[in-house]
Design an enzyme around this catalytic site. Structure first.
Site, PDB file in Angstrom:
ATOM      1  N   GLN A   1       0.840  -1.200   0.000  1.00 54.57           N
ATOM      2  CA  GLN A   1       0.000   0.000   0.000  1.00 54.57           C
ATOM      3  C   GLN A   1       0.874   1.247   0.000  1.00 54.57           C
ATOM      4  O   GLN A   1       1.219   1.800   1.042  1.00 54.57           O
ATOM      5  CB  GLN A   1      -0.943   0.001   1.200  1.00 54.57           C
ATOM      6  CG  GLN A   1      -1.960   1.106   1.073  1.00 54.57           C
ATOM      7  CD  GLN A   1      -3.149   0.912   1.973  1.00 54.57           C
ATOM      8  OE1 GLN A   1      -3.292  -0.093   2.651  1.00 54.57           O
ATOM      9  NE2 GLN A   1      -4.021   1.890   1.994  1.00 54.57           N
ATOM     10  N   PHE A   2       1.205   1.720  -1.195  1.00 52.78           N
ATOM     11  CA  PHE A   2       2.058   2.904  -1.333  1.00 52.78           C
ATOM     12  C   PHE A   2       1.417   4.149  -0.748  1.00 52.78           C
ATOM     13  O   PHE A   2       2.102   5.098  -0.376  1.00 52.78           O
ATOM     14  CB  PHE A   2       2.460   3.134  -2.791  1.00 52.78           C
ATOM     15  CG  PHE A   2       1.396   3.753  -3.646  1.00 52.78           C
ATOM     16  CD1 PHE A   2       1.348   5.123  -3.834  1.00 52.78           C
ATOM     17  CD2 PHE A   2       0.444   2.953  -4.279  1.00 52.78           C
ATOM     18  CE1 PHE A   2       0.361   5.696  -4.632  1.00 52.78           C
ATOM     19  CE2 PHE A   2      -0.538   3.521  -5.066  1.00 52.78           C
ATOM     20  CZ  PHE A   2      -0.572   4.897  -5.246  1.00 52.78           C
ATOM     21  N   THR A   3       0.093   4.159  -0.614  1.00 54.12           N
ATOM     22  CA  THR A   3      -0.585   5.350  -0.118  1.00 54.12           C
ATOM     23  C   THR A   3      -0.257   5.646   1.346  1.00 54.12           C
ATOM     24  O   THR A   3      -0.569   6.734   1.833  1.00 54.12           O
ATOM     25  CB  THR A   3      -2.110   5.243  -0.289  1.00 54.12           C
ATOM     26  OG1 THR A   3      -2.589   4.120   0.447  1.00 54.12           O
ATOM     27  CG2 THR A   3      -2.480   5.123  -1.763  1.00 54.12           C
TER      28      THR A   3
END
Length: 151
Positions: A78-80
């Site tokens: 989850q890069f966010t």
């Protein structure tokens, strides 16, 4: 690396309506990678996740780890988690690692978790649009950051 960890009764991740990973009781770890991450960050996070004592013992105290309970862990990229809202309301993801770097480090974390736990660790598919279904237990949710270990 930054992780949001949730204790769950069950969880599953699907891509294109096909389940690609699922667990019963255990943990879901949503993990983001930044460019400054190293093998030390991977080792620290894998060991922290494997040893995390967030499951209740016979006295109903959070005192047991995945190894103690035989629970599973579902690893989701989850890069966010490196999104910032410093300049307005549209998130910037400048601190998130480039995809090739992030994928490599998530694979390293995956291998380290499997070694630390002595079991298979299901994952989502890196870069895919994923649907994650989580049945929280508690809820118990923690945030850890390898660059801010007191967080």
């Amino acid at each position: 690396m930054r992780a949001v960890i949730q204790r769950v009764k069950e969880a599953a991740v699907s891509v294109d309506a096909n389940v690609v990973g699922a667990i019963g009781p255990g943990l879901v770890a949503f993990v983001g990678v930044e460019s400054a991450d190293t093998d030390e960050d991977v080792a620290w996070l894998a060991n922290k996740l494997a040893a995390l004592r967030v499951f209740e013992d016979e006295s109903e105290r959070m005192n047991l780890s995945l190894a103690d309970t035989g629970g599973g862990i579902l690893l989701i990229s989850q890069f966010t988690l490196y999104g910032t809202l410093k300049k307005g309301t549209r998130p910037s993801f400048n601190r998130a690692a480039p995809p090739e770097f992030a994928k490599d480090y998530l694979e390293r974390l995956h291998r380290a978790l499997q070694t630390a736990l002595g079991q298979s660790v299901p994952t989502g598919i890196f870069g895919a649009m994923m649907e994650v279904r989580v049945v929280n237990d508690g809820p118990v949710t923690l945030v850890v950051d390898t660059k801010n270990r007191e967080f």
